[in-house]
Design a protein around this motif. Structure first.
Motif, short mmCIF file in Angstrom:
data_model
loop_
_atom_site.label_atom_id
_atom_site.label_comp_id
_atom_site.label_asym_id
_atom_site.label_seq_id
_atom_site.Cartn_x
_atom_site.Cartn_y
_atom_site.Cartn_z
N GLY A 18 0.75 -1.10 -0.01
CA GLY A 18 -0.04 0.02 0.03
C GLY A 18 0.84 1.23 -0.06
O GLY A 18 0.52 2.28 -0.71
N LEU A 19 1.80 1.30 1.04
CA LEU A 19 2.75 2.38 0.73
C LEU A 19 3.53 2.64 -0.43
O LEU A 19 3.79 3.59 -0.77
N PHE A 20 3.78 1.58 -1.23
CA PHE A 20 4.70 1.84 -2.36
C PHE A 20 3.35 2.88 -3.37
O PHE A 20 4.32 3.44 -4.16
N PHE A 21 2.27 2.66 -3.32
CA PHE A 21 1.60 3.56 -4.12
C PHE A 21 1.40 4.98 -3.53
O PHE A 21 0.97 5.90 -4.43
N ASN A 24 5.28 8.72 -1.60
CA ASN A 24 5.67 9.78 -2.26
C ASN A 24 4.74 10.95 -2.22
O ASN A 24 4.83 12.07 -1.81
N SER A 25 3.37 10.73 -2.41
CA SER A 25 2.28 11.62 -2.79
C SER A 25 2.31 12.23 -1.26
O SER A 25 1.74 13.28 -1.10
N LEU A 30 2.19 16.29 2.91
CA LEU A 30 2.73 16.91 4.13
C LEU A 30 3.61 17.85 3.92
O LEU A 30 3.09 19.07 4.57
N LEU A 31 4.16 18.03 3.08
CA LEU A 31 5.05 19.24 2.76
C LEU A 31 4.14 20.42 2.28
O LEU A 31 4.41 21.64 2.75
N LEU A 57 11.26 5.47 1.42
CA LEU A 57 10.63 4.35 1.60
C LEU A 57 11.48 3.21 1.32
O LEU A 57 11.32 2.09 2.22
N PRO A 58 12.38 3.14 0.40
CA PRO A 58 13.26 1.89 0.12
C PRO A 58 14.25 1.88 1.49
O PRO A 58 14.67 0.65 1.63
N THR A 59 14.54 2.91 2.06
CA THR A 59 15.57 3.04 3.27
C THR A 59 14.57 2.24 4.39
O THR A 59 15.29 1.26 5.07
N ILE A 60 13.28 2.40 4.50
CA ILE A 60 12.58 1.75 5.29
C ILE A 60 12.33 0.24 5.25
O ILE A 60 12.60 -0.40 6.12
#
Length: 230
Positions: A18-21, A24-25, A30-31, A57-60
């Motif tokens: 789910g986070l994959f999609f 980033n958005s 948030l920014l 995300l890839p770091t997590i």
């Protein structure tokens, strides 16, 4: 594997899927809530910030799966010949099938290149630094972790895993960017590529094999594209 361990892997996998999609958005949103709109920044800072966001995300993922990822890295030294043989054979067959299916779609249905590929080309011309790093490094790692590692943790049957992993990979490269049902047919070549990566993972039991081949594949395509627009 214990039932609790299996269930834990499934839950974590679904969460990352789910986070994959949306990740980033979500960060960009948030920014914006704090009054930061990166689209208004100059080109270079905008691309650098976009790269940093894409790395979160890839770091997590790496942290969560670090034990398995590190173990697979260590296995490369003793098995690299086997990995290369499997990868070269599978990739060669996969690319041939992918090219043939692409040509059939283009010739039979009078189609241009896939909408996803066209979008990548446009972003390469406008955001070359971001897209080069994203497509050549970040994307392959994320996609192989999501569509191969996570799917294999959930699906026990090897053949079913290859089919589902390839099909979902293919569909998600055309859904949302295709303007017609005919354009959706490009899920076939993308699916073949995804299935090829899944096959490599099954045969080697090392997630770094499809990750590295995916990196090489995307880097070749991006290099060719950058050369043609120069």
């Amino acid at each position: 594997m214990k039932i609790n361990d299996k269930l834990k892997k499934i839950i974590i996998g679904i969460l990352f899927f789910g986070l994959f999609f949306i990740f980033n958005s979500f960060i960009t949103m948030l920014l914006n809530l704090f009054g930061i709109d990166i689209s208004l920044l100059p080109l270079i800072p905008r691309q650098i910030i976009a790269i940093i966001i894409s790395l979160i995300l890839p770091t997590i993922m790496f942290i969560v799966y670090r034990k398995e990822l590190i173990t697979d890295i260590k296995k490369i030294k003793d098995n690299y010949r086997k990995y290369i043989e499997i990868s070269v054979l599978a990739y060669t067959i996969g690319i041939i099938l992918m090219v043939v299916s692409n040509l059939i779609i283009q010739l039979c249905f009078n189609q241009q290149i896939a909408a996803n590929e066209q979008g990548v080309r446009e972003l390469l011309s406008t955001l070359p630094l971001y897209m080069s790093i994203s497509a050549c490094l970040i994307g392959p790692f994320e996609e192989e972790m999501v569509f191969r590692k996570i799917f294999k943790d959930i699906i026990n049957n090897k053949i079913l895993f290859i089919i589902i992993s390839g099909a979902v990979f293919g569909l998600l490269h055309v859904i949302g960017v295709s303007s017609s049902l005919i354009e959706m047919l490009y899920f076939i070549p993308y699916g073949i590529l995804g299935g090829t990566f899944a096959y490599m993972y099954v045969k080697t039991d090392n997630i770094w094999v499809p990750i590295l081949v995916h990196i090489i594949h995307n880097t070749l395509l991006v290099t060719i594209q950058l050369i043609t627009v120069m």
